[in-house]
Design a protein around this motif. Structure first.
Motif, mmCIF file in Angstrom:
data_model
loop_
_atom_site.group_PDB
_atom_site.id
_atom_site.type_symbol
_atom_site.label_atom_id
_atom_site.label_comp_id
_atom_site.label_asym_id
_atom_site.label_seq_id
_atom_site.Cartn_x
_atom_site.Cartn_y
_atom_site.Cartn_z
ATOM 1 N N ILE A 7 89.514 63.126 -105.836
ATOM 2 C CA ILE A 7 90.342 61.943 -106.070
ATOM 3 C C ILE A 7 89.846 60.771 -105.231
ATOM 4 O O ILE A 7 89.794 59.621 -105.687
ATOM 5 N N TYR A 8 89.474 61.054 -103.980
ATOM 6 C CA TYR A 8 88.913 60.009 -103.104
ATOM 7 C C TYR A 8 87.697 59.365 -103.756
ATOM 8 O O TYR A 8 87.576 58.129 -103.797
ATOM 9 N N GLU A 9 86.793 60.184 -104.274
ATOM 10 C CA GLU A 9 85.564 59.662 -104.886
ATOM 11 C C GLU A 9 85.865 58.903 -106.180
ATOM 12 O O GLU A 9 85.229 57.879 -106.482
ATOM 13 N N GLN A 10 86.841 59.380 -106.938
ATOM 14 C CA GLN A 10 87.208 58.682 -108.171
ATOM 15 C C GLN A 10 87.857 57.336 -107.880
ATOM 16 O O GLN A 10 87.636 56.362 -108.609
ATOM 17 N N LEU A 11 88.640 57.263 -106.810
ATOM 18 C CA LEU A 11 89.213 55.978 -106.410
ATOM 19 C C LEU A 11 88.117 55.013 -105.977
ATOM 20 O O LEU A 11 88.178 53.809 -106.288
ATOM 21 N N LEU A 12 87.107 55.530 -105.275
ATOM 22 C CA LEU A 12 85.967 54.681 -104.894
ATOM 23 C C LEU A 12 85.321 54.060 -106.126
ATOM 24 O O LEU A 12 84.975 52.868 -106.130
ATOM 25 N N GLU A 13 85.153 54.861 -107.153
ATOM 26 C CA GLU A 13 84.520 54.374 -108.373
ATOM 27 C C GLU A 13 85.344 53.280 -109.036
ATOM 28 O O GLU A 13 84.812 52.474 -109.803
ATOM 29 N N ARG A 14 86.632 53.233 -108.695
ATOM 30 C CA ARG A 14 87.518 52.206 -109.250
ATOM 31 C C ARG A 14 87.757 51.074 -108.253
ATOM 32 O O ARG A 14 88.617 50.223 -108.471
ATOM 33 N N GLY A 15 87.005 51.092 -107.153
ATOM 34 C CA GLY A 15 87.079 49.989 -106.203
ATOM 35 C C GLY A 15 88.203 50.085 -105.195
ATOM 36 O O GLY A 15 88.615 49.060 -104.640
ATOM 37 N N ILE A 16 88.684 51.292 -104.925
ATOM 38 C CA ILE A 16 89.749 51.473 -103.940
ATOM 39 C C ILE A 16 89.268 52.461 -102.877
ATOM 40 O O ILE A 16 88.910 53.598 -103.199
ATOM 41 N N ILE A 17 89.243 52.016 -101.638
ATOM 42 C CA ILE A 17 88.780 52.866 -100.536
ATOM 43 C C ILE A 17 89.994 53.416 -99.790
ATOM 44 O O ILE A 17 90.819 52.648 -99.286
ATOM 45 N N VAL A 18 90.108 54.738 -99.736
ATOM 46 C CA VAL A 18 91.116 55.397 -98.898
ATOM 47 C C VAL A 18 90.367 56.323 -97.941
ATOM 48 O O VAL A 18 89.143 56.363 -97.923
ATOM 49 N N ARG A 19 91.097 57.070 -97.149
ATOM 50 C CA ARG A 19 90.434 57.879 -96.122
ATOM 51 C C ARG A 19 90.635 59.367 -96.368
ATOM 52 O O ARG A 19 91.775 59.870 -96.307
ATOM 53 N N GLU B 131 100.165 48.156 -105.377
ATOM 54 C CA GLU B 131 100.472 48.420 -106.783
ATOM 55 C C GLU B 131 99.232 48.915 -107.525
ATOM 56 O O GLU B 131 99.315 49.811 -108.370
ATOM 57 N N ARG B 132 98.095 48.339 -107.208
ATOM 58 C CA ARG B 132 96.843 48.782 -107.834
ATOM 59 C C ARG B 132 96.528 50.222 -107.458
ATOM 60 O O ARG B 132 96.132 51.032 -108.314
ATOM 61 N N LEU B 133 96.715 50.567 -106.199
ATOM 62 C CA LEU B 133 96.480 51.936 -105.741
ATOM 63 C C LEU B 133 97.356 52.917 -106.496
ATOM 64 O O LEU B 133 96.890 53.954 -106.982
ATOM 65 N N ILE B 134 98.638 52.605 -106.602
ATOM 66 C CA ILE B 134 99.570 53.518 -107.274
ATOM 67 C C ILE B 134 99.209 53.665 -108.748
ATOM 68 O O ILE B 134 99.246 54.778 -109.307
ATOM 69 N N ALA B 135 98.851 52.570 -109.410
ATOM 70 C CA ALA B 135 98.491 52.641 -110.830
ATOM 71 C C ALA B 135 97.259 53.523 -111.039
ATOM 72 O O ALA B 135 97.237 54.391 -111.922
ATOM 73 N N GLU B 136 96.234 53.323 -110.209
ATOM 74 C CA GLU B 136 95.007 54.111 -110.354
ATOM 75 C C GLU B 136 95.238 55.573 -109.977
ATOM 76 O O GLU B 136 94.750 56.485 -110.648
ATOM 77 N N LEU B 137 95.970 55.798 -108.905
ATOM 78 C CA LEU B 137 96.240 57.158 -108.477
ATOM 79 C C LEU B 137 97.057 57.907 -109.516
ATOM 80 O O LEU B 137 96.772 59.074 -109.841
ATOM 81 N N GLY B 138 98.063 57.239 -110.058
ATOM 82 C CA GLY B 138 98.873 57.870 -111.097
ATOM 83 C C GLY B 138 98.073 58.253 -112.317
ATOM 84 O O GLY B 138 98.248 59.336 -112.896
ATOM 85 N N GLU B 139 97.138 57.384 -112.698
ATOM 86 C CA GLU B 139 96.304 57.671 -113.871
ATOM 87 C C GLU B 139 95.370 58.848 -113.597
ATOM 88 O O GLU B 139 95.188 59.727 -114.445
ATOM 89 N N LEU B 140 94.804 58.881 -112.401
ATOM 90 C CA LEU B 140 93.894 59.980 -112.061
ATOM 91 C C LEU B 140 94.624 61.312 -111.988
ATOM 92 O O LEU B 140 94.104 62.345 -112.446
ATOM 93 N N LEU B 141 95.807 61.319 -111.435
ATOM 94 C CA LEU B 141 96.561 62.572 -111.287
ATOM 95 C C LEU B 141 97.108 63.079 -112.614
ATOM 96 O O LEU B 141 97.328 64.291 -112.766
ATOM 97 N N SER B 142 97.295 62.167 -113.552
ATOM 98 C CA SER B 142 97.861 62.587 -114.846
ATOM 99 C C SER B 142 96.799 63.239 -115.721
ATOM 100 O O SER B 142 97.130 63.868 -116.727
#
Length: 366
Positions: free
Chosen positions: A321-333, A355-366
């Protein structure tokens, strides 16, 4: 026969610190211009305006070496917290002061007690001094277990480190817990209370450790930073409080000119910017509440946070999930470095970033 210069044996125990991925690296690797960095617990509101103005003025003097004693900055910190200047040390970030602590107080085979899943920079400098690191387990709720830390103290213990609030869990130890712990630690053991996130705490159960410094306890040292609520992470500026004799040991080993002209000016001005601190704390509180509510909606376990980040359990796919968020331009730890491989630590950003983080995270987890 060729031979190589052999490093000192402490290096063998060091796992290098891995910071949050910089924005520039994500731009290079993924070709994304709009990157949200939610990995390093920085202030999303930017820089204190008063500090920014002071830094610009100080640029006219960067041809000169800074005051190596940082007298004016230490005096400003002392006045702000009602202490004497002899009770204050400053450094190039709290990391610099942690190194000074290790150099000033640790010898071969001394022991340092710290909780698991805490700030790993302590691990590095303890190993560099060839001391022994003793790690205790977390208590339920991912909280620091002060009882376990007290039991781990031996006649070889030189320092105990309490990160309060703790990074990366975001939890606190209560005033009663800390007071009981401080009473039971031997006087010849230095209690280091790392309060990098203290300004973010709004719990009535919390008490910062300044009371012990004001009481004159020489075996308590408090670490703080300008990197978080003051928005000065990029200039590297930290400070410490303790009894004059404890602080004096840090001065003896510190790097010459370790706080730049620009950083000294910024720190003095930032202390005067109460409005920026107020806005930063309020924005953080609002963002933290939003993220926690959204994590609940997504069915994600998260740890009760008293900081400007939230520790979230993703599960075995945390790295993916961390790597997929990176690909969408969101850096977490990712938190494998903190012995929490199923977790991500997510900094609280602007409302738009959250809000962007939650939208992307929700889509990835679904």
């Amino acid at each position: 026969m060729s031979k190589t210069v052999r490093p000192q044996r402490g290096l063998e125990a060091i796992r290098p610190y891995v910071p949050g991925k910089p924005i520039e690296e994500v731009v290079r690797e993924h070709g994304i211009d709009d990157v949200a960095k939610l990995a390093s617990n920085e202030n999303p509101l930017g820089v204190s305006p008063k500090a920014l103005a002071a830094m610009r003025e100080a640029l006219d003097h960067v041809n000169l070496y800074p005051d190596t004693a940082s007298f004016d900055l230490r005096a400003a910190i002392a006045e702000h917290f009602n202490l004497s200047i002899e009770q204050v040390a400053v450094g190039g970030g709290a990391d610099d002061l942690i190194l000074e602590l290790a150099m000033a107080y640790l010898e071969d085979d001394d022991e340092v007690v710290i909780s698991r899943s805490s700030f790993p920079v302590y691990d590095i400098y303890v190993a560099a001094m060839r001391a022994k690191l003793i790690k205790t387990s977390l208590a339920p709720g991912y909280r620091i277990d002060l009882g376990a830390m007290a039991e781990a103290i031996t006649d070889r213990t030189k320092i105990v480190v309490v990160c309060n609030p703790n990074n990366p869990t975001g939890t606190i130890v209560t005033a009663d817990e800390l007071d009981s712990f401080a009473r039971n630690v031997p006087e010849n053991v230095l209690i280091v209370v790392d309060e990098a996130y203290v300004e973010m705490v709004d719990s009535n159960a919390f008490q910062n450790a300044m009371v012990y410094v004001r009481d004159g306890r020489p075996n308590v040292l408090v670490l703080r930073t300008f990197s978080k609520v003051y928005g000065l992470a990029g200039i590297r500026l930290g400070y410490a409080f303790s009894a004059p004799e404890t602080i004096a040991a840090l001065h003896r080993v510190k790097n010459i000119f370790n706080v730049s002209v620009v950083a000294q000016a910024a720190g003095i001005a930032a202390l005067q910017d109460d409005e920026f601190v107020r806005r930063s704390v309020e924005a953080n509180r609002t963002g933290r509440l939003y993220l926690c509510q959204e994590f609940d909606r997504l069915g994600l376990e998260h740890v009760e946070s008293h900081t400007n980040f939230v520790l979230v359990r993703i599960g075995p796919d945390a790295t993916k999930i961390y790597e997929q968020l990176l690909e969408r331009g969101i850096i977490v730890r990712p938190c494998a470095q903190y012995d929490l491989p199923e977790f991500l630590r997510i900094s609280i950003g602007t409302a738009q970033q959250n809000e962007r983080l939650i939208a992307e995270l929700g889509e990835l987890l679904s």
